[in-house]
Design an enzyme around this catalytic site. Structure first.
Site, PDB file in Angstrom:
ATOM      1  N   GLY A  77       0.831  -1.196   0.000  1.00  0.00           N
ATOM      2  CA  GLY A  77       0.000   0.000   0.000  1.00  0.00           C
ATOM      3  C   GLY A  77       0.862   1.241   0.000  1.00  0.00           C
ATOM      4  O   GLY A  77       1.952   1.263  -0.561  1.00  0.00           O
ATOM      5  N   CYS A  78       0.397   2.260   0.655  1.00  0.00           N
ATOM      6  CA  CYS A  78       1.091   3.546   0.699  1.00  0.00           C
ATOM      7  C   CYS A  78       2.458   3.400   1.374  1.00  0.00           C
ATOM      8  O   CYS A  78       2.562   2.864   2.470  1.00  0.00           O
ATOM      9  CB  CYS A  78       0.231   4.545   1.472  1.00  0.00           C
ATOM     10  SG  CYS A  78       1.043   6.111   1.775  1.00  0.00           S
TER      11      CYS A  78
END
Length: 190
Positions: free
Chosen positions: A18-19
């Site tokens: 993800g981020c």
């Protein structure tokens, strides 16, 4: 791996979950980790930038490159942390962040890392930790591209003043602190 008679051995891990702000914020706290660098890996464009990667057209994932001391923290221990701070069961998504750039991926550098990654994935699946099959890619490391300067140490610089950080990053940091207290840099057990 770099080796010099005067310097301790260091290894590198590249993980996408993800981020990259979330991953960096957590791995910065792990005892034995010397450096965490947000960047991009796994794509087909020579010099990807953030906007290009976010478009989904470059094939890159947001990742962190982790330089660590294997005498203090093992690659497998880093993977244990990795699997507790992101959802490895959602294809190309972490929360509201959607697209191939947010995929769960382990980019290995050696046969030993590949074997450890496959074993970690199998253990997470067998343990039914997430209740669903994991979709984490285990692929050879390709060229790592350092993300733009404003992404480096983002959570450390902005903290909860950024709404995304207070809603998404801070809870992951808190979860790590709760589940991996002994792995914290400032822990007496580390």
């Amino acid at each position: 791996m770099t080796e010099n008679k005067n310097e301790p051995v260091r290894e590198t891990a590249i993980l996408g979950g993800g981020c990259f702000w979330c991953l960096e914020a957590v791995f910065d706290l792990v005892a034995g980790v010397d450096e965490v660098v947000p960047g991009y890996c796994g794509g087909h464009v020579e010099l990807p930038g953030y906007r290009d990667v976010c478009s989904g057209g470059t094939g890159h994932a947001e990742v962190v490159k982790i330089v660590f001391d294997p005498q203090k923290v093992s690659y497998r221990e880093l993977l244990d942390v990795f699997f507790t701070i992101h959802d490895p069961t959602t294809l190309n998504r972490q929360g509201n962040d959607a697209g191939t750039q947010y995929r769960s991926a382990i980019f290995y550098h050696s046969p030993a890392q590949k074997a450890a990654a496959e074993a970690a994935c199998a253990a997470v699946t067998a343990g039914r930790i997430w209740g669903k099959p994991i979709v984490t890619e285990v692929v050879p490391a390709s060229t790592f591209h350092v993300a733009e300067a404003y992404h480096q140490e983002y959570f450390a610089r902005t903290g909860n003043s950024n709404p995304y950080c207070s809603v998404v990053v801070a809870p992951k940091v808190a979860k790590f602190r709760k589940q991996h207290l002994a792995r914290l840099k400032d822990s007496p057990q580390a």
